[in-house]
Enzyme design. Structure first.
Site, PDB file in Angstrom:
ATOM      1  N   HIS A   1      -3.733 -15.068   0.333  1.00 18.30           N
ATOM      2  CA  HIS A   1      -3.772 -13.678  -0.106  1.00 18.30           C
ATOM      3  C   HIS A   1      -2.388 -13.257  -0.587  1.00 18.30           C
ATOM      4  O   HIS A   1      -1.404 -13.342   0.148  1.00 18.30           O
ATOM      5  CB  HIS A   1      -4.194 -12.783   1.064  1.00 18.30           C
ATOM      6  CG  HIS A   1      -3.983 -11.327   0.814  1.00 18.30           C
ATOM      7  ND1 HIS A   1      -2.936 -10.620   1.364  1.00 18.30           N
ATOM      8  CD2 HIS A   1      -4.677 -10.443   0.050  1.00 18.30           C
ATOM      9  CE1 HIS A   1      -3.005  -9.358   0.973  1.00 18.30           C
ATOM     10  NE2 HIS A   1      -4.046  -9.226   0.176  1.00 18.30           N
TER      11      HIS A   1
ATOM     12  N   HIS B   1       0.821  -1.209   0.000  1.00 19.86           N
ATOM     13  CA  HIS B   1       0.000   0.000   0.000  1.00 19.86           C
ATOM     14  C   HIS B   1       0.860   1.266   0.000  1.00 19.86           C
ATOM     15  O   HIS B   1       0.336   2.364  -0.175  1.00 19.86           O
ATOM     16  CB  HIS B   1      -0.913   0.029   1.226  1.00 19.86           C
ATOM     17  CG  HIS B   1      -1.998  -0.996   1.190  1.00 19.86           C
ATOM     18  ND1 HIS B   1      -1.971  -2.125   1.970  1.00 19.86           N
ATOM     19  CD2 HIS B   1      -3.145  -1.068   0.456  1.00 19.86           C
ATOM     20  CE1 HIS B   1      -3.054  -2.841   1.736  1.00 19.86           C
ATOM     21  NE2 HIS B   1      -3.777  -2.238   0.819  1.00 19.86           N
TER      22      HIS B   1
END
Length: 392
Positions: free
Chosen positions: A318, A22
């Site tokens: 993930h 991120h």
């Protein structure tokens, strides 16, 4: 021949991409208007970085053996994780045989239980664990997937997560997972926009391509149930991580009320076999998505996967790049893998942890043969500036 012992443990931080994916520049799709638990506050709705999603940064764990072999791994944890490694966890590693991974995991977990269990502490333990597996592979001259029992398939197939499933289809992926953009606080207009986005993508990709929604913990049960039922018209394959991770009761309720044939998935922000036991025994989901860099590492993922297999639930980790690839290729209940589209516009395939790792493999036409280099088969990019904020 005697196995080497662990001589040194070091922890570094680095900013800008890497494991903290991120931590991107302005204009990246991953920082666009995306629904989050903070979307209830208008001032934190337009950008995920506005509420600090990228504050941790990347943690790099490096473990050196007495024979000179060095294993490393990256995860999200930054300076907090570096402190935990250097000032607490290193004592359970240095001097031990490189094969003592189970004991080292056990001691790290129980020694941090009073302030850990989940979150950044488990991220940190995961990073150490992955570095231990990388080191063991290098000592033995084998890829990690061979240490895990060997591959059960010749290649991996991938779905893509990103803002452009239509482009992902052109690149050969089997499906595309969209970030949900609008949460309950944006009321009926937000729900309408979510469905319009899904309808537009379905029109672009046709009927034979998977489409999924990544809701990133942003919804409540009522909204998630409405969204799932309305999205059924557009062939939504699964609805992901709708609720806060601890709302096991909500997930069980949601799963009972989604349309027949639609899957409920979650687990990205869950950790350890005990957290996943709750999800599985309460019937919360059809598919679990542990992040191997957050859930406890490979050592714990082995246990999580076995639990899921006993419940006939798929395990599709993930993201996490090579750390998940080496695991998925060894498990029958992990039939495909996720690839995060880290190009700013999701319009090309670039390595997930770019620019931090060298030799990081990427899918070609949505498929990949996992490299057979020792360990996880990647190297640290020497051009990335590592900082060691603590020593021991």
């Amino acid at each position: 021949m005697a196995m080497p012992t662990i001589k040194h443990v070091r922890a570094f931080t680095v900013r800008g991409g890497g494991a903290d994916y991120h931590d991107q520049d302005d204009g990246h799709w991953i920082d666009d208007h995306i629904a989050t638990p903070m979307s209830r506050y208008p001032e934190y709705r337009e950008s995920r970085r506005s509420f600090g999603i990228n504050v941790l940064g990347t943690l790099v764990v490096e473990i050196e053996a007495s024979d000179g072999s060095v294993g490393f791994a990256v995860t999200t944890g930054g300076e907090i994780g570096a402190f935990i490694v250097e000032r607490h966890l290193a004592r359970f590693l240095e001097g031990r045989c490189v094969t003592d991974i189970e004991t080292m995991w056990d001691q790290m977990y129980y020694a941090t239980l009073y302030y850990g269990r989940k979150g950044v502490v488990l991220n940190t333990i995961s990073g150490v664990d992955l570095a231990l597996w990388d080191l063991l592979g290098k000592v033995r001259g084998e890829p990690v997937y061979q240490l895990l029992g060997g591959p059960v398939r010749d290649e991996l197939v991938f779905y893509a997560t990103g803002a452009r499933p239509d482009l992902a289809k052109q690149m050969g992926f089997i499906g595309g997972k969209l970030p949900l953009q609008h949460g309950p606080a944006e009321n009926e207009e937000g729900l309408r926009k979510n469905l319009e986005k899904l309808a537009d993508m379905r029109n672009r990709v046709g009927d034979d391509f998977w489409l999924m929604f990544d809701c990133w913990m942003s919804l409540d049960v009522r909204y998630a149930t409405r969204l799932a039922n309305a999205a059924h018209e557009y062939g939504l394959k699964w609805i992901e991580e709708c609720l806060p991770p601890d709302d096991y009761w909500g997930y069980a309720d949601l799963r009972r009320n989604v349309p027949r044939g639609m899957m409920v998935s979650t687990g990205e922000h869950e950790a350890t076999r005990w957290g996943f036991r709750m999800l599985l025994e309460m019937g919360c989901c059809d598919l679990i998505q542990p992040d191997v860099g957050w859930c406890g590492g490979i050592t714990e993922l082995i246990k999580i996967s076995a639990l899921a297999d006993a419940h006939n639930v798929m395990v599709v980790p993930h993201g996490s790049s090579v750390y998940s690839y080496h695991f998925v290729v060894t498990r029958h209940n992990s039939p495909f893998a996720e690839f995060l589209m880290m190009a700013p516009k999701a319009d090309e395939v670039v390595p997930m942890f770019t620019p931090l790792l060298l030799d990081e493999p990427v899918p070609v036409n949505g498929r990949m043969k996992v490299p057979d280099r020792p360990g996880f088969g990647v190297r640290l990019n020497p051009e990335c500036a590592l900082v060691r904020p603590y020593t021991h």
